[in-house]
Design a protein around this motif. Structure first.
Motif, PDB file in Angstrom:
ATOM      1  N   LEU A 263     -19.090 -16.972 -37.696  1.00 35.80           N
ATOM      2  CA  LEU A 263     -18.587 -16.321 -38.902  1.00 35.80           C
ATOM      3  C   LEU A 263     -18.642 -17.306 -40.069  1.00 35.80           C
ATOM      4  O   LEU A 263     -18.190 -18.446 -39.936  1.00 35.80           O
ATOM      5  CB  LEU A 263     -17.140 -15.874 -38.720  1.00 35.80           C
TER       6      LEU A 263
ATOM      7  N   ILE B  47     -13.280 -19.237 -39.298  1.00 31.78           N
ATOM      8  CA  ILE B  47     -14.663 -19.338 -39.732  1.00 31.78           C
ATOM      9  C   ILE B  47     -15.293 -20.600 -39.152  1.00 31.78           C
ATOM     10  O   ILE B  47     -14.610 -21.566 -38.841  1.00 31.78           O
ATOM     11  CB  ILE B  47     -14.801 -19.355 -41.272  1.00 31.78           C
TER      12      ILE B  47
ATOM     13  N   MET C 285     -20.899  -6.138 -37.030  1.00 27.58           N
ATOM     14  CA  MET C 285     -21.251  -7.522 -36.711  1.00 27.58           C
ATOM     15  C   MET C 285     -22.216  -7.574 -35.539  1.00 27.58           C
ATOM     16  O   MET C 285     -23.244  -8.260 -35.596  1.00 27.58           O
ATOM     17  CB  MET C 285     -19.981  -8.304 -36.393  1.00 27.58           C
TER      18      MET C 285
ATOM     19  N   SER D 279     -22.021 -13.428 -42.460  1.00 30.51           N
ATOM     20  CA  SER D 279     -21.149 -13.958 -43.510  1.00 30.51           C
ATOM     21  C   SER D 279     -20.480 -12.821 -44.264  1.00 30.51           C
ATOM     22  O   SER D 279     -21.032 -11.729 -44.381  1.00 30.51           O
ATOM     23  CB  SER D 279     -21.938 -14.843 -44.481  1.00 30.51           C
TER      24      SER D 279
ATOM     25  N   SER E 205     -13.779 -11.067 -47.331  1.00 22.94           N
ATOM     26  CA  SER E 205     -13.459 -12.172 -46.428  1.00 22.94           C
ATOM     27  C   SER E 205     -11.969 -12.505 -46.480  1.00 22.94           C
ATOM     28  O   SER E 205     -11.576 -13.643 -46.713  1.00 22.94           O
ATOM     29  CB  SER E 205     -14.299 -13.405 -46.775  1.00 22.94           C
TER      30      SER E 205
ATOM     31  N   LEU F 161     -11.332 -11.559 -41.063  1.00 24.51           N
ATOM     32  CA  LEU F 161     -11.962 -12.690 -40.389  1.00 24.51           C
ATOM     33  C   LEU F 161     -11.333 -12.946 -39.025  1.00 24.51           C
ATOM     34  O   LEU F 161     -12.032 -13.194 -38.041  1.00 24.51           O
ATOM     35  CB  LEU F 161     -11.857 -13.944 -41.259  1.00 24.51           C
TER      36      LEU F 161
ATOM     37  N   LEU G 241     -12.556 -10.298 -36.492  1.00 29.31           N
ATOM     38  CA  LEU G 241     -13.945 -10.500 -36.081  1.00 29.31           C
ATOM     39  C   LEU G 241     -14.082 -11.723 -35.179  1.00 29.31           C
ATOM     40  O   LEU G 241     -14.815 -11.706 -34.180  1.00 29.31           O
ATOM     41  CB  LEU G 241     -14.839 -10.649 -37.306  1.00 29.31           C
ATOM     42  N   ASP G 242     -13.375 -12.778 -35.519  1.00 26.59           N
ATOM     43  CA  ASP G 242     -13.428 -14.003 -34.728  1.00 26.59           C
ATOM     44  C   ASP G 242     -12.935 -13.746 -33.305  1.00 26.59           C
ATOM     45  O   ASP G 242     -13.566 -14.149 -32.315  1.00 26.59           O
ATOM     46  CB  ASP G 242     -12.582 -15.081 -35.408  1.00 26.59           C
TER      47      ASP G 242
END
Length: 379
Positions: free
Chosen positions: A21, A42, A223, A235, A240, A245, A248-249
């Protein structure tokens, strides 16, 4: 506990990337403070964009003059960049600096100041008229020889180089990315606009560079769609925020820990990029494999020999009860196959390890496909 390299196998600038990410630059917004608020979720942060010479600094002031857009404004770009880079040095993430310059010398001055500590991202993406008129941003997409000159000047300083592009501006994006590859860049950071995965697949099939996909990627499904069509990272820019984030992580980490190959491609017959050759069977019938081999210049015999030689002595070498007597020819674990699964069970090979081995086979195939940097004629 799986470490980041074991989970994703990603490195940039000789450092392990903890998660695929990234934060994309937004002029006047993404600086060290912005990154610090999001640092836990990230792996890469591109701060900027930063104007680095007089023409682009004048353009930045013109853009910011009416108050509708933000810009980073300063008198000394090296001083301003140095302060931001210093704040990010202690973090366990890769820092990239998105730069807007009008000549190779402008970029070289920055590289001489900061050395190998950061990734230098050439902004060939900005479409604001003053910046383009200054010889930066999209100017480079329409004048690729100038972009090549900047890449080569930076690579002469032995630094990592990313190029941020916007699809649909250059005459042919496939030709453009091959020029970027030939010039020595390490990363292509691509704003896909509305083109989606078709354009991403074309770029993946045109070069071996690390690809960061950008544009409206805010859900895990989106993603994975990008990752399964050729992206190594994704990205985020305007969206963001920390919650997005973090989600998604966590999701991509769970997926990687379960599946073994976090950005595994779709199978070729289902629209996958050429990394999916690792899942293809023997070339014995007319299917998407045959034209794909023709396009990349590999004969059927060479393809067979490459796969069999690569898996020799590995767990993929076995499989007498599979369709072609070797797991080298077997499909992705998301496709049901009793013969593959029986073989995996007999060999004591988990599906996760099978997919990890398939990734290694794919890497070898990709190395063969992109063994030679293209000539001027083919680029």
């Amino acid at each position: 506990m799986i470490d980041a390299f074991g989970r994703f196998g990603l490195t940039i600038n000789n450092r392990v990337v903890k998660t695929p990410l990234a934060i994309a630059s937004m002029a006047g917004i993404v600086d060290a403070r912005y990154v610090l608020e999001r640092k836990d979720h990230i792996g890469v942060a591109f701060i900027g964009g930063y104007a680095i010479d007089q023409p682009t600094m004048d353009a930045a002031r013109e853009i910011a003059h009416d108050g509708t857009r933000k810009e980073f404004l300063y008198n000394d770009p090296l001083e301003a960049l140095g302060a931001e880079i210093t704040l990010l040095k202690p973090l366990d993430l890769i820092t990239g600096i998105n730069l807007r310059g009008s000549s190779p010398d402008s970029f070289v001055r920055v590289a001489e100041a900061f050395g190998e500590d950061v990734v230098y991202e050439i902004d060939a993406h900005c479409r604001q008229d003053p910046m383009v008129a200054a010889g930066s941003g999209e100017h480079y997409l329409k004048n690729p020889d100038e972009l090549v000159a900047v890449i080569r000047a930076l690579k002469a300083k032995k630094v990592a180089v990313s190029v941020k592009i916007r699809v649909g501006v250059a005459a042919d994006d496939r030709v453009l990315v091959r020029k970027i590859w030939k010039a020595g860049a390490d990363i292509i950071h691509v704003d896909l606009m509305d083109a989606g995965v078709t354009k991403l697949r074309q770029i993946r099939n045109s070069c071996p560079l690390l690809i960061i996909a950008n544009n409206a990627i805010t859900t895990f499904d989106r993603m994975r769609e990008m990752l399964s069509h050729g992206a190594d990272l994704v990205s985020l820019a305007r969206q963001s925020d920390v919650d997005t984030l973090a989600g998604l992580d966590a999701a991509i980490s769970r997926y990687a820990d379960k599946e073994g190959w976090y950005n595994s491609p779709k199978q070729l017959c289902r629209g996958g990029d050429i990394r999916a050759l690792t899942f293809c069977c023997m070339p014995v019938k007319e299917c998407p494999l045959i034209p794909a081999l023709t396009r990349i210049g590999i004969s059927r015999d060479e393809y067979v020999r490459l796969k069999l030689e690569t898996v020799k002595g590995t767990p993929l070498d076995s499989g007498p009860n599979t369709c072609f007597a070797s797991l080298a020819w077997c499909c992705k674990t998301s496709s049901p196959c009793m013969f593959r699964d029986m073989t995996l069970a007999k060999e004591g090979l988990s599906k996760k390890e099978y997919m990890r081995r398939k990734r290694e086979l794919s890497d070898t195939i990709m190395s063969r496909v992109f063994h030679d940097v293209p000539s001027d004629e083919s680029s």
